[in-house]
Design a protein around this motif. Structure first.
Motif, mmCIF file in Angstrom:
data_model
loop_
_atom_site.group_PDB
_atom_site.id
_atom_site.type_symbol
_atom_site.label_atom_id
_atom_site.label_comp_id
_atom_site.label_asym_id
_atom_site.label_seq_id
_atom_site.Cartn_x
_atom_site.Cartn_y
_atom_site.Cartn_z
ATOM 1 N N ARG A 106 0.799 -1.252 -0.189
ATOM 2 C CA ARG A 106 0.112 0.090 0.023
ATOM 3 C C ARG A 106 0.719 1.448 0.037
ATOM 4 O O ARG A 106 0.254 2.468 -0.749
ATOM 5 C CB ARG A 106 -1.310 0.174 1.062
ATOM 6 C CG ARG A 106 -1.844 -0.947 1.506
ATOM 7 C CD ARG A 106 -2.553 -1.660 2.681
ATOM 8 N NE ARG A 106 -3.308 -0.158 2.503
ATOM 9 C CZ ARG A 106 -4.030 0.448 3.362
ATOM 10 N NH1 ARG A 106 -4.291 -0.159 5.235
ATOM 11 N NH2 ARG A 106 -5.072 1.569 3.760
ATOM 12 N N PHE A 107 2.201 1.377 -0.111
ATOM 13 C CA PHE A 107 2.828 2.768 0.455
ATOM 14 C C PHE A 107 4.360 1.776 0.008
ATOM 15 O O PHE A 107 5.130 1.052 0.779
ATOM 16 C CB PHE A 107 2.942 3.260 2.193
ATOM 17 C CG PHE A 107 2.449 4.290 2.705
ATOM 18 C CD1 PHE A 107 2.254 5.363 2.258
ATOM 19 C CD2 PHE A 107 4.700 3.893 3.265
ATOM 20 C CE1 PHE A 107 3.192 6.219 2.689
ATOM 21 C CE2 PHE A 107 4.206 5.343 3.689
ATOM 22 C CZ PHE A 107 4.443 5.908 3.177
ATOM 23 N N ALA A 108 5.576 3.441 -0.269
ATOM 24 C CA ALA A 108 6.578 3.392 -0.234
ATOM 25 C C ALA A 108 7.221 4.844 -0.257
ATOM 26 O O ALA A 108 6.734 5.193 -0.549
ATOM 27 C CB ALA A 108 6.816 2.986 -1.668
ATOM 28 N N LEU A 109 7.757 4.325 0.537
ATOM 29 C CA LEU A 109 8.690 5.871 1.430
ATOM 30 C C LEU A 109 10.285 5.627 1.990
ATOM 31 O O LEU A 109 10.681 4.402 1.197
ATOM 32 C CB LEU A 109 8.630 5.659 2.830
ATOM 33 C CG LEU A 109 9.296 6.896 3.844
ATOM 34 C CD1 LEU A 109 8.407 7.816 3.574
ATOM 35 C CD2 LEU A 109 8.609 6.843 5.429
ATOM 36 N N LEU A 110 11.096 6.444 0.356
ATOM 37 C CA LEU A 110 12.312 6.385 0.478
ATOM 38 C C LEU A 110 12.752 7.095 2.017
ATOM 39 O O LEU A 110 12.549 7.729 2.254
ATOM 40 C CB LEU A 110 12.494 6.877 -0.410
ATOM 41 C CG LEU A 110 14.035 7.481 -1.044
ATOM 42 C CD1 LEU A 110 14.652 5.990 -1.065
ATOM 43 C CD2 LEU A 110 14.595 8.253 -2.228
ATOM 44 N N VAL A 111 14.146 6.380 2.225
ATOM 45 C CA VAL A 111 14.762 7.185 3.383
ATOM 46 C C VAL A 111 15.835 7.233 3.476
ATOM 47 O O VAL A 111 16.860 6.481 3.385
ATOM 48 C CB VAL A 111 14.408 5.891 5.131
ATOM 49 C CG1 VAL A 111 15.250 6.141 6.392
ATOM 50 C CG2 VAL A 111 12.774 5.498 4.977
ATOM 51 N N LEU A 112 16.148 8.517 3.686
ATOM 52 C CA LEU A 112 17.691 9.432 3.536
ATOM 53 C C LEU A 112 17.842 9.832 5.023
ATOM 54 O O LEU A 112 17.088 10.946 5.372
ATOM 55 C CB LEU A 112 17.774 9.845 2.182
ATOM 56 C CG LEU A 112 16.983 9.578 0.905
ATOM 57 C CD1 LEU A 112 16.635 10.802 0.327
ATOM 58 C CD2 LEU A 112 18.044 8.656 1.009
ATOM 59 N N HIS A 113 19.141 9.505 5.129
ATOM 60 C CA HIS A 113 19.948 11.311 5.539
ATOM 61 C C HIS A 113 19.504 12.473 5.915
ATOM 62 O O HIS A 113 19.153 13.167 6.435
ATOM 63 C CB HIS A 113 20.975 10.611 6.811
ATOM 64 C CG HIS A 113 21.654 11.287 8.001
ATOM 65 N ND1 HIS A 113 20.565 11.391 8.773
ATOM 66 C CD2 HIS A 113 21.880 12.081 7.568
ATOM 67 C CE1 HIS A 113 21.204 12.352 10.032
ATOM 68 N NE2 HIS A 113 22.724 13.131 9.372
ATOM 69 N N GLY A 114 19.659 12.756 4.566
ATOM 70 C CA GLY A 114 19.886 13.865 4.116
ATOM 71 C C GLY A 114 21.544 14.863 4.439
ATOM 72 O O GLY A 114 21.001 16.150 3.448
ATOM 73 N N ASP A 115 22.322 14.417 4.939
ATOM 74 C CA ASP A 115 23.786 14.899 4.667
ATOM 75 C C ASP A 115 24.267 15.352 3.206
ATOM 76 O O ASP A 115 24.856 16.088 2.997
ATOM 77 C CB ASP A 115 24.546 14.497 5.946
ATOM 78 C CG ASP A 115 24.678 12.667 5.051
ATOM 79 O OD1 ASP A 115 23.954 12.188 5.060
ATOM 80 O OD2 ASP A 115 25.595 12.641 4.817
ATOM 81 N N GLN A 116 23.322 14.347 2.570
ATOM 82 C CA GLN A 116 24.067 14.219 1.277
ATOM 83 C C GLN A 116 23.872 15.380 0.136
ATOM 84 O O GLN A 116 23.993 15.644 -0.489
ATOM 85 C CB GLN A 116 23.134 13.172 0.384
ATOM 86 C CG GLN A 116 22.016 12.814 -0.363
ATOM 87 C CD GLN A 116 21.783 12.006 0.926
ATOM 88 O OE1 GLN A 116 21.802 11.539 2.258
ATOM 89 N NE2 GLN A 116 21.451 11.457 0.697
#
Length: 260
Positions: A106-116
């Motif tokens: 039902r759902f897809a979530l991309l997880v990134l720390h974000g420092d890039q």
């Protein structure tokens, strides 16, 4: 299991301002109430493990004790404070990834720390190292108001929150994702940006309640620990047990899934 996935970030174990006692309670509750637990970067403040207190080690012990369970997946997305993956992966005992995709039917979530996507950290690494060193001493001598104020002002001065949000949204869109989450900025937020839903899980170095992301029923929510009712009714050392029996939460922001 109440949740499909729980996501936290920026724990900064070893820091003077880490909410380690609260984090220990949360982890005890989380490993019994979710199918997946994702730590989205910056588990440690740095790799000087001498700075870890007994309470910090207790948090790591919970992760290691539950790392081999068949009914729970533990994932660590590396952050800019964490150091080499092989070192921290061995200490924590979890999977080490540069990015992660939570996905169900039902759902897809991309997880990134974000420092890039943090232009200041990437372009001025040497200055960032000096600033982190100075901030460590500030934490030791003024671990509460001054340290948090300086961290908040520095993030706003860098404008990292906006640049990381926009970078993460653009990257997610290029990969075909309509939901993305980051940490790194220490600013919890949930918003829609051009049809891509962005949520930041904040940090566990600020005054409670502390933010986390929950996923269930095809929906991601920004929630806070301790839960609102338990904060009023339960003493601090009992909050982990109390949270498992209440459904009331502090104000949260919902990310409703869009058609894909």
């Amino acid at each position: 299991m109440r949740y499909d996935c729980l996501i936290i970030s920026d724990l900064h174990l070893g820091s003077e301002v880490c909410q380690a006692s609260l984090l220990e309670d949360f982890l005890k509750w989380a490993v019994e109430n979710t199918r997946e637990l994702v730590i989205n970067g910056d588990i440690f403040d740095d790799l000087n493990f001498k700075r870890l207190s007994k309470r910090h080690f207790a948090c790591l012990k919970i992760l290691r004790r539950n790392s081999d369970r068949d009914d729970l997946r533990l994932v660590w997305v590396r952050g800019n404070h964490d150091g080499p993956a092989e070192v921290v992966g061995h200490v924590v005992g979890v999977e080490v990834l540069d990015e992660y995709i939570f996905r169900n039917d039902r759902f897809a979530l991309l997880v990134l720390h974000g420092d890039q996507f943090d232009r200041f950290v990437n372009n001025y690494g040497w200055l960032t190292e000096i600033a982190c060193g100075l901030f460590y001493y500030i934490q030791r001598w003024a671990p509460h108001h001054a340290a948090r104020y300086i961290r908040r002002v520095s993030k706003q001065w860098q404008r990292s929150s906006v640049s990381i949000r926009d970078g993460a949204v653009a990257y997610a869109r290029s990969k075909g994702f309509r939901h993305v989450t980051c940490g790194h900025t220490h600013l919890p937020i949930a918003e829609d940006v051009g049809g891509v839903q962005y949520v930041n899980s904040g940090t566990w170095t600020e005054h409670p309640p502390c933010p986390f992301i929950s996923v269930r029923d095809g929906e991601a929510r920004l929630e806070y620990w301790p839960f609102a009712t338990e904060e009023a009714e339960a003493p601090t050392h009992d909050r982990g047990d109390a949270a498992a029996t209440t459904s009331a939460v502090a104000p949260s922001a919902s990310l409703m899934p869009s058609a894909s």
